[in-house]
Design an enzyme around this catalytic site. Structure first.
Site, mmCIF file in Angstrom:
data_model
loop_
_atom_site.group_PDB
_atom_site.id
_atom_site.type_symbol
_atom_site.label_atom_id
_atom_site.label_comp_id
_atom_site.label_asym_id
_atom_site.label_seq_id
_atom_site.Cartn_x
_atom_site.Cartn_y
_atom_site.Cartn_z
ATOM 1 N N ASP A 1 0.854 -1.189 0.000
ATOM 2 C CA ASP A 1 0.000 0.000 0.000
ATOM 3 C C ASP A 1 0.885 1.232 0.000
ATOM 4 O OD1 ASP A 1 -3.271 0.177 0.865
ATOM 5 O OD2 ASP A 1 -2.110 2.031 0.898
ATOM 6 N N CYS B 1 -19.802 0.739 -2.807
ATOM 7 C CA CYS B 1 -19.870 0.134 -4.143
ATOM 8 C C CYS B 1 -21.159 0.346 -4.920
ATOM 9 C CB CYS B 1 -19.520 -1.338 -4.038
ATOM 10 S SG CYS B 1 -17.766 -1.501 -3.623
ATOM 11 N N PHE C 1 -31.617 -10.041 -1.239
ATOM 12 C CA PHE C 1 -31.652 -8.634 -1.646
ATOM 13 C C PHE C 1 -33.066 -8.134 -1.879
ATOM 14 C CE2 PHE C 1 -27.365 -7.024 -1.769
ATOM 15 C CZ PHE C 1 -26.721 -8.176 -1.363
ATOM 16 N N LYS D 1 -19.178 -7.766 -13.618
ATOM 17 C CA LYS D 1 -19.097 -7.111 -12.310
ATOM 18 C C LYS D 1 -20.058 -5.920 -12.220
ATOM 19 C CE LYS D 1 -17.947 -5.845 -8.295
ATOM 20 N NZ LYS D 1 -18.375 -6.553 -7.096
ATOM 21 N N GLY E 1 -36.038 -1.123 3.064
ATOM 22 C CA GLY E 1 -35.414 -0.326 4.119
ATOM 23 C C GLY E 1 -35.216 1.110 3.711
ATOM 24 N N ASN F 1 -23.605 -5.841 -9.755
ATOM 25 C CA ASN F 1 -23.917 -4.851 -8.720
ATOM 26 C C ASN F 1 -25.161 -4.048 -9.084
ATOM 27 O OD1 ASN F 1 -21.981 -5.607 -6.950
ATOM 28 N ND2 ASN F 1 -20.754 -3.742 -7.075
ATOM 29 N N GLU G 1 -18.910 -6.840 2.350
ATOM 30 C CA GLU G 1 -18.322 -6.495 3.637
ATOM 31 C C GLU G 1 -19.151 -7.144 4.738
ATOM 32 O OE1 GLU G 1 -17.333 -2.334 4.024
ATOM 33 O OE2 GLU G 1 -16.618 -2.304 1.956
HETATM 34 P P1 NAD Z 1 -10.186 0.939 -0.023
HETATM 35 O O1 NAD Z 1 -10.292 2.406 -0.231
HETATM 36 O O2 NAD Z 1 -10.608 0.340 1.270
HETATM 37 O O3 NAD Z 1 -8.665 0.482 -0.268
HETATM 38 C C1 NAD Z 1 -7.880 0.895 -1.344
HETATM 39 C C2 NAD Z 1 -6.418 0.892 -0.891
HETATM 40 O O4 NAD Z 1 -5.578 1.145 -2.024
HETATM 41 C C3 NAD Z 1 -6.102 1.987 0.133
HETATM 42 O O5 NAD Z 1 -5.519 1.398 1.279
HETATM 43 C C4 NAD Z 1 -5.111 2.908 -0.597
HETATM 44 O O6 NAD Z 1 -4.149 3.496 0.249
HETATM 45 C C5 NAD Z 1 -4.480 1.933 -1.580
HETATM 46 N N1 NAD Z 1 -3.833 2.581 -2.730
HETATM 47 C C6 NAD Z 1 -4.269 3.641 -3.462
HETATM 48 N N2 NAD Z 1 -3.361 3.928 -4.426
HETATM 49 C C7 NAD Z 1 -2.360 3.036 -4.308
HETATM 50 C C8 NAD Z 1 -1.139 2.837 -5.022
HETATM 51 N N3 NAD Z 1 -0.784 3.607 -6.053
HETATM 52 N N4 NAD Z 1 -0.332 1.821 -4.615
HETATM 53 C C9 NAD Z 1 -0.674 1.043 -3.563
HETATM 54 N N5 NAD Z 1 -1.815 1.198 -2.863
HETATM 55 C C10 NAD Z 1 -2.646 2.181 -3.226
HETATM 56 O O7 NAD Z 1 -10.995 0.278 -1.228
HETATM 57 P P2 NAD Z 1 -11.763 -1.131 -1.242
HETATM 58 O O8 NAD Z 1 -13.073 -1.007 -0.566
HETATM 59 O O9 NAD Z 1 -10.807 -2.192 -0.814
HETATM 60 O O10 NAD Z 1 -12.056 -1.293 -2.807
HETATM 61 C C11 NAD Z 1 -11.015 -1.544 -3.728
HETATM 62 C C12 NAD Z 1 -11.627 -1.899 -5.067
HETATM 63 O O11 NAD Z 1 -12.372 -3.123 -4.947
HETATM 64 C C13 NAD Z 1 -12.624 -0.877 -5.619
HETATM 65 O O12 NAD Z 1 -12.524 -0.870 -7.019
HETATM 66 C C14 NAD Z 1 -13.969 -1.441 -5.214
HETATM 67 O O13 NAD Z 1 -15.018 -1.012 -6.071
HETATM 68 C C15 NAD Z 1 -13.731 -2.925 -5.372
HETATM 69 N N6 NAD Z 1 -14.593 -3.793 -4.541
HETATM 70 C C16 NAD Z 1 -14.850 -3.445 -3.249
HETATM 71 C C17 NAD Z 1 -15.624 -4.286 -2.458
HETATM 72 C C18 NAD Z 1 -15.953 -3.923 -1.037
HETATM 73 O O14 NAD Z 1 -16.794 -4.600 -0.443
HETATM 74 N N7 NAD Z 1 -15.347 -2.901 -0.431
HETATM 75 C C19 NAD Z 1 -16.097 -5.497 -2.981
HETATM 76 C C20 NAD Z 1 -15.793 -5.834 -4.316
HETATM 77 C C21 NAD Z 1 -15.030 -4.963 -5.080
HETATM 78 C C1 UGA Z 2 -22.014 -5.428 -2.480
HETATM 79 C C2 UGA Z 2 -22.314 -6.750 -3.199
HETATM 80 O O1 UGA Z 2 -23.264 -7.498 -2.439
HETATM 81 C C3 UGA Z 2 -21.035 -7.578 -3.386
HETATM 82 O O2 UGA Z 2 -21.318 -8.747 -4.135
HETATM 83 C C4 UGA Z 2 -19.998 -6.729 -4.120
HETATM 84 O O3 UGA Z 2 -18.777 -7.416 -4.236
HETATM 85 C C5 UGA Z 2 -19.764 -5.447 -3.368
HETATM 86 O O4 UGA Z 2 -21.029 -4.732 -3.209
HETATM 87 C C6 UGA Z 2 -18.848 -4.526 -4.116
HETATM 88 O O5 UGA Z 2 -18.756 -4.579 -5.314
HETATM 89 O O6 UGA Z 2 -18.247 -3.728 -3.402
HETATM 90 P P1 UGA Z 2 -21.573 -4.718 0.055
HETATM 91 O O7 UGA Z 2 -21.724 -3.331 -0.479
HETATM 92 O O8 UGA Z 2 -20.411 -5.033 0.893
HETATM 93 O O9 UGA Z 2 -21.544 -5.764 -1.184
HETATM 94 O O10 UGA Z 2 -22.865 -5.099 0.921
HETATM 95 P P2 UGA Z 2 -24.336 -5.625 0.578
HETATM 96 O O11 UGA Z 2 -24.646 -6.725 1.495
HETATM 97 O O12 UGA Z 2 -24.528 -5.857 -0.854
HETATM 98 O O13 UGA Z 2 -25.230 -4.360 1.016
HETATM 99 C C7 UGA Z 2 -25.195 -3.152 0.266
HETATM 100 C C8 UGA Z 2 -26.266 -2.195 0.800
HETATM 101 O O14 UGA Z 2 -27.567 -2.681 0.458
HETATM 102 C C9 UGA Z 2 -26.266 -2.037 2.310
HETATM 103 O O15 UGA Z 2 -26.518 -0.684 2.623
HETATM 104 C C10 UGA Z 2 -27.411 -2.923 2.783
HETATM 105 O O16 UGA Z 2 -27.977 -2.497 3.990
HETATM 106 C C11 UGA Z 2 -28.384 -2.738 1.615
HETATM 107 N N1 UGA Z 2 -29.341 -3.868 1.439
HETATM 108 C C12 UGA Z 2 -28.888 -5.119 1.145
HETATM 109 C C13 UGA Z 2 -30.704 -3.617 1.518
HETATM 110 O O17 UGA Z 2 -31.131 -2.466 1.757
HETATM 111 N N2 UGA Z 2 -31.585 -4.660 1.315
HETATM 112 C C14 UGA Z 2 -31.156 -5.920 1.035
HETATM 113 O O18 UGA Z 2 -32.014 -6.807 0.864
HETATM 114 C C15 UGA Z 2 -29.782 -6.157 0.946
#
Ligand code: NAD
Ligand code: UGA
Length: 472
Positions: free
Chosen positions: A36, A285, A274, A229, A278, A233, A160
């Site tokens: 990172d 995301c 889903f 992807k 609410g 979503n 998450e």
């Molecule tokens: P995040 O903001 O929590 O983490 C991103 C990290 O990347 C940070 O720690 C940041 O410091 C680091 N970073 C930025 N620039 C960098 C660089 N040049 N070199 C090294 N590190 C660097 O983000 P996240 O929630 O982990 O999401 C990351 C990606 O995954 C996004 O595209 C998001 O859409 C996708 N995604 C997120 C989730 C989720 O549930 N959060 C689920 C599926 C996909």
């Molecule tokens: C969502 C997708 O579920 C993941 O598959 C995907 O990888 C991720 O986004 C991503 O691309 O970041 P996440 O955002 O972590 O995951 O959580 P969810 O469980 O999907 O909930 C998203 C939001 O929808 C929350 O605010 C939750 O409270 C709400 N939700 C979920 C509802 O209001 N109703 C439902 O029935 C389900």
């Protein structure tokens, strides 16, 4: 069973996805370097901290840290020693809703200067269609000697709160790949998930009851994987907006959304997930990815107004809830409101785009006083709300002396509260539940006036009857 090959892997980005992916890849037996730019994060990870609240993560980190999971700020060192490099940096929204790819670009440029032999570069971050080609060209500027590499799209579907088990027991693994060499290496990365051997290990994280023993392994073109992807979503967000719109109509006609969503979701073609009504979806995301999908379709001259409607319904859902609070209390000004929940959903400390925070901000504008409690997200919420609200040590302290209690995150532990005690603590016995976590019967039994989503109270049904809307 063929013994799976252990690989040298780097994960760039140690956020919610990068840290979970790096830890789980180490759990699968690989040697992983997680990188990172944020040196404070890397120092904390090296010092033994977990950084995010995620089930099972702490346990797996202590199992692998310093053994086959390492943390560093050097992309170059990590890239040189790795066969496969995952990019898991943030892809936030730009002003117009399109994706800001600057973090991905910075990593791609640094990788171009760092790699010294064949590598598989994996897009784990959520990116729009054509990004794999764009990474490819960003890494090969004209006139520069080209080191061999392939770019693969391997979108992440974890949620998450259940990120670790989602990663280790996914429904599907999608790999968008254009060369047999990269395809073979990606199959090796995931081999112990593909053949189900990971789940059979004595030390494996237990499989959630409803998860698959072996995921579907889907190989596609990189463009299809990128589109899978964004579409996944958008479709999940669509389901939530659809059920919220139906919930609002339930309120208009005196039907119950819990019954209606159960009835619709039990059709196996539709499915029950889903479909919880609410205050709308939040998180880092869905809002960002629906906007990004809309932006990329526009860029290609394709109209997809359904995506705008998903967002419109979602935003309206929060506004409706605030109107509900206002009508329950007659006026909002100077009201003291207890709030349960700050995280965007249960099981996480993440407050990015949290509907709870957005509702609180709106209520503060209406001059309400807020006393809030969340089991794990208080510190992160404090970074946004500062001292504009009071942070209560527990749910009962949030309720004490409040004109009403608002439930804004679906934490399971809130369902175990002593409702009789809550009633005694509240100034007025009013509960507004934005997540439908209680039944109307238990609330009535506790003597609380209960407002929820899409489940009209007896009083409301009675009023509909009186108005002649439910005649015959
Ligand atoms: P995040 O903001 O929590 O983490 C991103 C990290 O990347 C940070 O720690 C940041 O410091 C680091 N970073 C930025 N620039 C960098 C660089 N040049 N070199 C090294 N590190 C660097 O983000 P996240 O929630 O982990 O999401 C990351 C990606 O995954 C996004 O595209 C998001 O859409 C996708 N995604 C997120 C989730 C989720 O549930 N959060 C689920 C599926 C996909
Ligand atoms: C969502 C997708 O579920 C993941 O598959 C995907 O990888 C991720 O986004 C991503 O691309 O970041 P996440 O955002 O972590 O995951 O959580 P969810 O469980 O999907 O909930 C998203 C939001 O929808 C929350 O605010 C939750 O409270 C709400 N939700 C979920 C509802 O209001 N109703 C439902 O029935 C389900």
């Amino acid at each position: 069973m063929e013994k799976s090959k252990k690989m040298q892997i780097s994960v760039i980005g140690s956020g919610y996805v990068g840290l979970v992916a790096a830890t789980c890849l180490a759990e699968l037996g690989h040697h992983v370097m997680c990188v990172d730019v944020d040196s404070a994060k890397i120092d904390a990870l090296n010092a033994g901290e977990t950084l995010i609240h995620e089930d099972c993560l702490q346990e797996l980190l202590s199992r692998h840290r310093g053994i086959r999971l390492f943390f560093s700020t050097s992309i170059q060192a990590a890239a040189r020693q790795s066969q496969v490099i995952f990019i898991a940096v943030g892809t936030p929204s730009a002003e117009d809703g399109s994706v800001n790819l600057s973090f991905v670009e910075a990593v791609a440029r640094e990788l171009a200067q760092s790699i010294d032999g064949y590598k598989v570069i994996v897009e784990k971050s959520t990116v729009p269609v054509y990004t794999s080609e764009w990474i490819q060209s960003t890494m090969t500027p004209k006139g520069r000697k080209q080191v061999e590499f392939d770019v693969v799209s391997n979108p992440e579907f974890l949620r998450e709160g259940t990120a670790v088990t989602d990663f280790l027991y996914p429904d599907r693994i999608v790999v968008g790949v254009s060369t047999p060499r990269a395809a073979g290496m990606m199959r090796e990365v995931y081999s112990s998930l593909i053949d189900g051997s990971y789940a059979q290990q004595a030390s494996a994280v237990p499989k959630p009851e409803r998860a698959r023993m072996q995921p579907m392994y889907i190989e596609t073109s990189p463009r299809s994987a990128e589109l899978i992807k964004h579409s996944s979503n958008a479709f999940l967000a669509l389901k939530i907006s659809f059920i919220n719109a139906v919930a609002n109509f339930c309120e208009a006609v005196g039907a119950d959304i819990t019954e209606v969503s159960k009835g619709i979701g039990s059709d196996s073609r539709i499915g029950p997930e889903f479909f919880r009504a609410g205050i709308g979806y939040g998180g880092s995301c869905f809002p960002k990815d629906v906007a990004a999908f809309r932006a990329v379709t526009r860029e290609f001259g394709f109209e997809f107004p359904l995506l705008d409607e998903i967002k419109r319904i979602n935003e309206e859902q929060r506004a409706r809830f605030i109107r509900k609070v206002s009508s329950a209390l007659r006026t909002l000004k100077n009201k003291r409101l207890g709030v349960l929940g700050l995280a965007f959903k249960d099981g996480t400390d993440d407050v990015r785009e949290s509907p709870a925070i957005k509702i609180i901000e709106q209520l503060l504008e209406e001059k309400c006083q807020i006393v809030a409690f969340d089991p794990v997200a208080m510190e992160r919420a404090r970074q946004i709300l500062g001292n504009k609200i009071t942070y209560a040590p527990d749910a009962y302290a949030a309720a004490e002396g409040a004109d009403a209690l608002l439930i804004l995150t679906e934490w399971k532990e809130f369902t175990h509260l002593d409702l009789g005690h809550i009633k005694c603590l509240l100034r007025y016995p009013i509960v507004l539940d934005g997540r439908n976590i209680f039944s109307q019967a238990e609330m009535a039994q506790a003597g609380l006036t209960y407002h929820s989503i899409g489940r009209p109270s007896h009083e409301a049904s009675h009023n509909l009857l009186k108005k002649g809307h439910i005649a015959r």
